[in-house]
Design an enzyme around this catalytic site. Structure first.
Site, short mmCIF file in Angstrom:
data_model
loop_
_atom_site.label_atom_id
_atom_site.label_comp_id
_atom_site.label_asym_id
_atom_site.label_seq_id
_atom_site.Cartn_x
_atom_site.Cartn_y
_atom_site.Cartn_z
N GLU A 9 95.06 84.11 45.42
CA GLU A 9 94.46 82.88 45.93
C GLU A 9 93.38 82.48 44.92
O GLU A 9 92.43 83.23 44.68
CB GLU A 9 93.85 83.18 47.31
CG GLU A 9 93.11 82.05 47.96
CD GLU A 9 92.41 82.50 49.25
OE1 GLU A 9 92.72 83.60 49.77
OE2 GLU A 9 91.53 81.75 49.71
N ASP A 61 81.79 78.64 52.79
CA ASP A 61 81.49 79.81 51.97
C ASP A 61 80.05 80.27 52.10
O ASP A 61 79.13 79.46 52.12
CB ASP A 61 81.81 79.52 50.51
CG ASP A 61 83.30 79.52 50.25
OD1 ASP A 61 83.95 80.51 50.65
OD2 ASP A 61 83.82 78.55 49.69
#
Lengths: 270, 437
Positions: free
Chosen positions: A53, A64
């Site tokens: 990924e 995040d």
């Protein structure tokens, strides 16, 4: 041009045939620089990642935590561009491992959804993981993915209603990404207590494999979660391996390999 | 955005057009329009619940009555509509000011936070979070949290906590926890990112009091509905006090809540011209500005498709403005739609123009405006000569300038004294000209 892209589903099928969960490893493109990320991702392939990924660094990454934020910021400060992400995909996909891009939506909208899908497919990419767009707002991406035979990996969360899970899995292709915690990457630990019920609710709606990510960092956790999930997705821990060895590239690569091996052993222990 | 290019009106209104959103939050539909809900799946249930709770609450006469009573008894509303006679004389057109600067906490934002906090109580949540730029929305949120007995956490860019230390102290005094945000550019957009990260982790117990009419559906319509009293009141006051609607209305636009609050009541009054004034910063040509509608490209930021200041790869570009409240690289999606349809006109106003209007309003009317609101005053002065004689311009004076005295001191060179007591700094003439000394 690396030829037809490998769907992530082939990697899940292979892992299942081996009686284990798949290991999905993440790094942002351009971190610590474009070639450094390519070298790191290739080391992760060699050491046992089944799917790669690649993060597309973005200025406003709301899913995040601080670790991946710092890596993405370093990549952006280093001047990484969307075309560098595609170059990274091409280099990693050439190893034969299915390679997906994890991206916030605006860079794709800016590049052009159809154009990005075409260029991603040309680079050998398998598809996209999209953390801030859901199928009910993704008509353009769904059409482009169909046109270019790309995987659409949408997310389900512990807070998702059963109706939304059914809607999400119906629109997904390749695999479904189950977020293991209510939170951002690199924060709380995912536990079987939260993940188990979410995966059961997801599997009740689809035959697609289900990978669990967010809050997974160790081989022990990988082993625990592999009992429930078809795949285990790790991001922040790989980024931390490089951050902890900033300035020493070969030590960073050794740390990535060691973590991959620990996690790969974990998904085989379940 | 490499060169600033003014966004054209690409879809002029020739047929009746809906200026409102559909039930998925699209202004103008999903293909050509703006808005939507680009958010992590983890937040979708909460956003759906908020939407449903708001539809239910606004149809509930008891809720509406509660909200009106709090605004009246606690927030000092409705605010007056005031004819600024000396300012009017100086420009030759009648200028009316909607005095939101007189509201409790000093700006229109109290309407939004009291409404959202009342809704939070109704939904049974016990904690609120908010982002803030200059600190005005943070102070308003901390105030509403104190009023309703809710826990409150405010995210504020570290750069802004230093620029606006007094507002940090006010929030703390009101019982809120202020968390400085150091990621990204450490300003408003990063405070929003951090508040969203908190919300992803805390959504079961926590409501996000979004500070402007932007963000994912339902915030653009929810916030608009809560602040539209500005325009509803002003329209009625104009008819009652002057027997006519204004010929033009004007407001400053950052995220755009005070502007949409004024505009909404007038959207169907085809003869009323609508103007939004964006922050032109150092000047449009310098690239250092926050004129999102004028210069931005269509993109997705903080959950909505709208005009965004961004580079060729879709990375957000930092905005610049002397006014922290306008210093944002996105804008509420309804404004993007009003611009595209041509119903409203948006123009940039530079820091220097705004500061000139700031000084002029102070000296002609005895009203020190927020620098945000001074952009609207400056814009009104600019358009005044283009309107026929006898025209009336209604300006939303969205906030007061107490918070901006530090900036004014620096800009005009005010308030200093030499060790021997001799005053230094700007001369009267310099201040009157609004010139940076």
């Amino acid at each position: 041009m690396t030829g037809p892209s490998a769907s992530t589903s082939t990697a899940f099928e292979k892992a299942k045939a081996d009686g284990r969960a798949a290991l999905i490893g993440y790094l942002p493109a351009g971190f610590p620089d474009v070639d450094g990320a390519i070298d790191g991702l290739k080391a992760m392939v060699v050491a046992g990642c089944d799917v790669i990924e690649i993060g597309l660094p973005y200025s406003d990454p709301v899913m995040d935590g601080p670790t991946i934020q710092a890596a993405a910021q370093q990549a952006l400060d280093g001047g990484v561009r969307t075309r560098d992400v595609l170059r990274t995909v091409e280099a990693v996909a050439a190893t034969g491992v299915p390679t997906v891009v994890m991206t916030y939506w605006n860079p794709i909208e800016r590049y052009g959804v159809e154009r990005f899908a075409a260029d991603l497919a040309n680079a050998g990419g398998a598809g996209l993981i999209t953390p801030d767009i859901t199928p009910d707002y993704a008509d353009a991406w769904i059409a482009a993915a169909d046109a270019h035979d790309l995987d659409r990996v949408f997310l389900v969360a512990p807070s998702s209603t059963d109706e939304r899970i059914a809607m999400t899995t119906a629109a997904s292709r390749g695999f479904v990404y189950a977020t293991g915690v209510m939170g951002v990457t690199g924060g709380r630990r995912a536990t079987a207590e939260v993940v188990g019920p979410l995966i059961a609710r997801t599997k009740a709606t689809t035959d697609l494999p289900v990978g669990v990510g967010v809050g997974v960092s160790t081989g022990e956790q990988a082993a625990e979660l592999a009992e429930y999930a078809d795949g285990v997705i790790v991001g922040s821990a790989f980024v931390r391996a490089l951050l902890d060895n900033a300035g020493d590239r070969s030590a960073g690569l050794r740390a990535l390999s060691a973590l991959t091996e620990e996690l790969a052993a974990g998904v085989r222990r379940a | 955005m490499s060169d600033p290019v003014t966004n054209p009106v690409t879809n002029p209104v020739t047929n009746p057009v809906s200026f409102d959103a559909d039930d998925k939050g699209w202004f103008g539909g999903p293909l050509e329009g703006f808005g939507g809900k680009y958010m992590p799946e983890a937040l979708m249930k909460a956003l759906d619940e908020l939407d449903a709770a708001w539809q239910e609450a606004k149809a509930d006469p008891a809720f509406v009555a509660d909200f009106e009573a709090i605004l009246r008894d606690y927030a000092n509303l409705p605010s007056p509509l005031y004819e600024a006679k000396r300012l009017s004389e100086s420009v030759g057109r009648r200028i009316l000011l909607k005095r939101e600067d007189l509201n409790h906490t000093g700006a229109h934002k109290i309407r939004n936070v009291l409404g959202q906090a009342l809704l939070t109580k109704r939904m049974g949540k016990s904690r609120v979070i908010a982002e803030t730029g200059a600190g005005q929305h943070g102070v308003a949120s901390a105030t509403a949290a104190a009023y309703f007995g809710l826990d409150c956490t405010v995210y504020m860019g570290k750069v802004d906590t230093e620029r606006q230390a007094l507002n940090v102290a006010r929030m703390q005094l009101l019982g809120a926890e202020v968390i400085p945000v150091e990621s990204g550019s450490a300003t408003l957009k990063d405070a929003i990112n951090e508040a969203l990260r908190d919300w992803v982790s805390s959504v079961e117990t926590t409501a996000y009091l979004f500070g402007t009419a932007a963000g994912p559906h339902p915030f653009p319509t929810l916030v608009r509905d809560l602040v539209r009293g500005i325009g509803d009141e002003a329209r009625a006051q104009s008819l009652e006090q002057y027997g006519a609607l204004p010929d033009a209305i004007a407001a400053c636009v950052g995220g755009g809540s005070n502007a949409i609050g004024l505009f909404t009541a007038f959207l169907d009054d085809a003869d009323v011209r609508i103007y939004g004034f964006e922050a032109g910063g150092d000047g449009f040509d310098t690239g250092r500005h926050a004129a999102t509608i004028t210069a931005g490209d269509t993109g997705v930021l903080h959950g909505a498709r709208t005009y965004v200041l961004q580079d060729d790869d879709g990375q957000t570009i930092e905005s610049h403005s002397i006014s922290a409240g306008l210093d944002y690289p996105g804008v509420g999606p309804q404004h993007s739609w009003l611009a595209k349809t041509g119903r409203a006109t948006y123009q940039p106003v530079t820091d220097a123009e705004a500061m000139e209007a700031f000084a002029l309003l102070s000296r002609t009317e005895g009203i020190i405006p927020a620098i945000e609101s001074a952009h609207a005053v400056a814009g009104a002065l600019r358009i005044a000569p283009d309107l026929p004689e006898g025209s009336t311009i209604l300006v939303n004076l969205s906030g007061r300038g107490d918070k901006d005295m530090g900036t004014a001191v620096e800009w005009f060179g005010l308030g200093q004294a030499k060790p021997d007591g001799t005053p230094v700094g700007a001369t009267d003439a310099q201040i009157a000209e609004g010139a940076k000394s």
